[in-house]
Scaffold this motif. Structure first.
Motif, PDB file in Angstrom:
ATOM      1  N   THR A   1       7.604  27.893  22.656  1.00  0.00           N
ATOM      2  CA  THR A   1       8.400  27.356  21.545  1.00  0.00           C
ATOM      3  C   THR A   1       7.981  25.910  21.345  1.00  0.00           C
ATOM      4  O   THR A   1       8.395  25.013  22.101  1.00  0.00           O
ATOM      5  CB  THR A   1       9.906  27.425  21.861  1.00  0.00           C
ATOM      6  N   PRO A   2       7.145  25.621  20.349  1.00  0.00           N
ATOM      7  CA  PRO A   2       6.516  24.296  20.227  1.00  0.00           C
ATOM      8  C   PRO A   2       7.474  23.121  20.238  1.00  0.00           C
ATOM      9  O   PRO A   2       7.198  22.106  20.883  1.00  0.00           O
ATOM     10  CB  PRO A   2       5.771  24.399  18.889  1.00  0.00           C
ATOM     11  N   ALA A   3       8.609  23.225  19.549  1.00  0.00           N
ATOM     12  CA  ALA A   3       9.491  22.062  19.400  1.00  0.00           C
ATOM     13  C   ALA A   3      10.616  22.027  20.423  1.00  0.00           C
ATOM     14  O   ALA A   3      11.510  21.191  20.325  1.00  0.00           O
ATOM     15  CB  ALA A   3      10.079  22.033  17.987  1.00  0.00           C
TER      16      ALA A   3
ATOM     17  N   THR B   1      16.905  19.966  21.682  1.00  0.00           N
ATOM     18  CA  THR B   1      15.883  20.574  20.820  1.00  0.00           C
ATOM     19  C   THR B   1      16.177  20.291  19.357  1.00  0.00           C
ATOM     20  O   THR B   1      15.273  19.926  18.586  1.00  0.00           O
ATOM     21  CB  THR B   1      15.822  22.093  21.070  1.00  0.00           C
ATOM     22  N   VAL B   2      17.436  20.443  18.967  1.00  0.00           N
ATOM     23  CA  VAL B   2      17.815  20.190  17.567  1.00  0.00           C
ATOM     24  C   VAL B   2      17.576  18.726  17.216  1.00  0.00           C
ATOM     25  O   VAL B   2      17.044  18.406  16.139  1.00  0.00           O
ATOM     26  CB  VAL B   2      19.291  20.576  17.339  1.00  0.00           C
ATOM     27  N   ILE B   3      17.938  17.817  18.132  1.00  0.00           N
ATOM     28  CA  ILE B   3      17.732  16.382  17.879  1.00  0.00           C
ATOM     29  C   ILE B   3      16.240  16.076  17.758  1.00  0.00           C
ATOM     30  O   ILE B   3      15.814  15.289  16.899  1.00  0.00           O
ATOM     31  CB  ILE B   3      18.382  15.554  19.001  1.00  0.00           C
ATOM     32  N   ASN B   4      15.439  16.687  18.604  1.00  0.00           N
ATOM     33  CA  ASN B   4      13.988  16.479  18.536  1.00  0.00           C
ATOM     34  C   ASN B   4      13.430  16.914  17.182  1.00  0.00           C
ATOM     35  O   ASN B   4      12.662  16.181  16.549  1.00  0.00           O
ATOM     36  CB  ASN B   4      13.309  17.266  19.662  1.00  0.00           C
ATOM     37  N   ILE B   5      13.814  18.108  16.740  1.00  0.00           N
ATOM     38  CA  ILE B   5      13.298  18.632  15.455  1.00  0.00           C
ATOM     39  C   ILE B   5      13.778  17.759  14.299  1.00  0.00           C
ATOM     40  O   ILE B   5      12.996  17.407  13.401  1.00  0.00           O
ATOM     41  CB  ILE B   5      13.737  20.091  15.261  1.00  0.00           C
ATOM     42  N   ASN B   6      15.056  17.382  14.317  1.00  0.00           N
ATOM     43  CA  ASN B   6      15.585  16.546  13.240  1.00  0.00           C
ATOM     44  C   ASN B   6      14.970  15.150  13.233  1.00  0.00           C
ATOM     45  O   ASN B   6      14.979  14.464  12.202  1.00  0.00           O
ATOM     46  CB  ASN B   6      17.105  16.439  13.364  1.00  0.00           C
ATOM     47  N   SER B   7      14.424  14.731  14.372  1.00  0.00           N
ATOM     48  CA  SER B   7      13.778  13.410  14.458  1.00  0.00           C
ATOM     49  C   SER B   7      12.294  13.474  14.143  1.00  0.00           C
ATOM     50  O   SER B   7      11.611  12.439  14.201  1.00  0.00           O
ATOM     51  CB  SER B   7      13.986  12.815  15.857  1.00  0.00           C
TER      52      SER B   7
ATOM     53  N   ASN C   1      14.843  28.866  13.576  1.00  0.00           N
ATOM     54  CA  ASN C   1      15.602  28.783  12.325  1.00  0.00           C
ATOM     55  C   ASN C   1      15.505  27.395  11.694  1.00  0.00           C
ATOM     56  O   ASN C   1      15.432  27.261  10.473  1.00  0.00           O
ATOM     57  CB  ASN C   1      17.078  29.121  12.589  1.00  0.00           C
ATOM     58  N   ILE C   2      15.498  26.361  12.527  1.00  0.00           N
ATOM     59  CA  ILE C   2      15.474  24.995  11.987  1.00  0.00           C
ATOM     60  C   ILE C   2      14.066  24.599  11.565  1.00  0.00           C
ATOM     61  O   ILE C   2      13.862  23.996  10.500  1.00  0.00           O
ATOM     62  CB  ILE C   2      16.011  23.997  13.036  1.00  0.00           C
ATOM     63  N   SER C   3      13.076  24.943  12.394  1.00  0.00           N
ATOM     64  CA  SER C   3      11.709  24.474  12.140  1.00  0.00           C
ATOM     65  C   SER C   3      10.877  25.458  11.321  1.00  0.00           C
ATOM     66  O   SER C   3       9.723  25.183  11.001  1.00  0.00           O
ATOM     67  CB  SER C   3      10.994  24.221  13.478  1.00  0.00           C
ATOM     68  N   ARG C   4      11.456  26.613  10.984  1.00  0.00           N
ATOM     69  CA  ARG C   4      10.739  27.651  10.217  1.00  0.00           C
ATOM     70  C   ARG C   4       9.469  28.093  10.941  1.00  0.00           C
ATOM     71  O   ARG C   4       8.411  28.254  10.329  1.00  0.00           O
ATOM     72  CB  ARG C   4      10.371  27.141   8.819  1.00  0.00           C
TER      73      ARG C   4
END
Length: 556
Positions: free
Chosen positions: A69-71, A312-318, A275-278
């Protein structure tokens, strides 16, 4: 050509270098969030804050490097910490001298089990667990975290286990350290009420950690407060596996629990990341990466970890999109351990308790708790059963009982559906699923033809109904067994059919077998009783079987 073959992008899933700015910022932000949580989880586990940091570094780096999972950002999580705390406490109680070494061996074995699960291609099956069991289990872990943090919130040492913690609450309340309680409540207020806009710049747990520590040093410098204290700096030492044959079974059980829970936790976070990073994660590769991370963490004296949803969510959103972000997050934590460990020494346990209480409350599945009884009474009952067992018995028992009971419910529901598809017919009146000509033959036979119609997969749950319905009808001359719409036949149902055929042939009745094909035909061929049926009695058409049955009993 050689450069392409040896390119790191071939060996690191999702690795690319066109998003370095986003990955660096995402990794830094994730590390800022991970720092207070790693310290808090380390203290909560009983192993100490440095174990939490080593766990975040090892799992964060190697799960990113080898995972699927890359992110994703990995590190100690609430569920994994609860299992580790139980493991550490029980093994230390049974073997005080080597309990910590045995607990680290459990972490290593758990990592190896995860690698094996990934190499066997079982990643896609890990999440095949009923939601009611997952919800009850995770909510139970949230309750455990909250209960265990009551003691440090009130300025006391954490009791070993949920029940002792609950029993000790009156003692804690009679001797409250109000300085600790005040700091803990400040930390709780910050993590609960920090404005979202500020939270995007500075994560609430970090604000609570820094502010709570500063307040404790300014206003309560001379007050006795449990603090983190001195933690080792520098690189971790190597911890080799330690086996105790007397505790081996217990160690393996905890290892399997860590492996399954860590895999489930990580793959659920992978779905959130997708779902977040498509993007699309590789489940099996993710398990291998998580397993390697936990193996290395155990060797370095760290806590076990898993994919951490919030980080993980914070990383993707950043801006983080590739494994580089996860590795940067781990390297920043390593720099803190090497160069800035002294800054963590004055942190009060009560501040960490406030942060962890918020973590525990967030883990509880409030959404499902509120409406579980509206969706399904059985599902709600199962969820509360798993929750109760998780809190008051142990995690392994909770999952085992939950999955077992859930499977019983599933078998019962499937059996009910199968029973609806079983039809035993002696007269054609009102049987709309039969052709008019088939109904007419049955009417003319006047009960002398008994047709048994099965439809859909037949499991062991249908066997009892087959035998019961056959026993109801005794006076017939011809038995027609219609299997044309049965794709699969379980062993128990097969044996019930064998008994049916044996009884009919023993009473000198004509038997016609209709429509058996594929797996059903292959299994029937293995029955010795089938050799007593001539090829003329094995037919493809139900109508033809009825016509031949009519000839046998001289129906015009």
């Amino acid at each position: 050509m050689a450069t392409t073959l040896l390119s790191p992008t071939r060996f690191v899933h999702g690795l690319r270098f066109d998003n370095l700015r986003g990955d660096i910022f995402g990794g830094i932000t994730a590390a800022i969030v991970a720092l207070p949580l790693a310290l808090a989880f380390g203290v909560a586990s009983g192993a100490g804050p440095i174990a939490g940091l080593y766990g975040a570094i090892c799992t964060g780096f190697f799960a990113a490097l080898f995972g699927g999972t890359p992110a994703q950002i990995s590190g100690p999580t609430g569920p994994m910490t609860v299992v580790m705390a139980s493991t550490f406490a029980n093994l230390t109680a049974s073997n005080p001298e080597n309990g910590w070494a045995m607990a680290l061996t459990v972490v290593m074995f758990g990592g190896i089990f995860q690698v094996v699960l990934g190499l066997l291609g079982l990643g896609k099956y890990i999440t095949f667990m009923p939601y009611t069991v997952i919800s009850g289990f995770m909510s139970g872990i949230g309750v455990i975290i909250v209960i265990l943090q009551i003691a440090p919130l009130l300025g006391h040492q954490t009791a070993p286990g949920v029940v002792p913690s609950l029993q000790a609450i009156p003692t804690y309340l009679n001797d409250v350290n109000f300085a600790a309680l005040g700091l803990g409540l400040i930390a709780l207020a910050i993590v609960f009420f920090s404005p979202p806009r500020l939270n995007r710049i500075l994560p609430a747990p970090l604000i609570a950690l820094v502010l709570g520590t500063i307040i404790s040093m300014i206003f309560f410098g001379n007050v006795s407060l449990p603090r983190i204290g001195e933690i080792p700096s520098g690189l971790p030492s190597l911890h080799l596996p330690y086996l105790s044959w007397g505790s081996l079974q217990q160690m393996l059980l905890y290892s399997i629990m860590l492996a399954v829970l860590g895999s489930l936790d990580s793959l659920l976070t992978s779905l959130v990341a997708d779902n977040i990073s498509r993007s699309h994660h590789d489940s099996d590769r993710e398990l291998v990466g998580q397993g390697i991370g936990n193996l290395v963490s155990g060797l370095c004296g760290g806590l076990p970890g898993a994919g951490a949803t919030m980080r993980t969510v914070i990383n993707i959103n950043s801006g983080g999109k590739t494994p580089i972000a996860g590795m940067i997050h781990a390297l920043i934590l390593l720099m803190i351990v090497l160069k800035a460990g002294q800054l963590t020494e004055p942190i009060p346990h009560a501040v960490l308790a406030g942060i962890l209480i918020k973590v525990g409350i967030d883990i509880v599945d409030w959404s499902f708790l509120k409406r579980a009884h509206q969706l399904s009474a059985k599902g709600a009952g199962l969820m509360y059963l798993v929750l109760g067992l998780t809190v008051f018995v142990d995690l392994i028992t909770a999952v085992a009982v939950g999955v077992f009971v859930a499977n019983l419910f599933t078998v019962k529901n499937l059996t009910d559906l199968q029973l609806e598809s079983i039809k035993s017919v002696t007269r054609g009146d009102g049987e709309d699923w039969l052709l008019e000509e088939e109904q007419q033959i049955l009417r003319q036979a006047n009960g002398r033809i008994f047709m048994f119609h099965l439809s859909g997969p037949m499991s062991f749950g249908a066997a009892k109904s087959i035998a019961r319905r056959l026993a109801i009808v005794e006076n017939y001359d011809v038995l027609i067994l219609d299997l044309a719409t049965v794709p699969r036949l379980g062993v128990t149902a097969l044996l019930a059919i064998e008994t049916m055929l044996k009884d009919a042939l023993a009473k000198q009745r004509e038997v016609f077998l209709v429509g058996a094909k594929g797996q059903v035909q292959a299994r029937l061929q293995r029955l010795p009783v089938l050799a007593q049926l001539s090829p003329h009695h094995r037919l493809e058409s139900r109508l033809l079987a009825l016509q031949m049955a009519a000839v046998c009993i001289n129906v015009d």
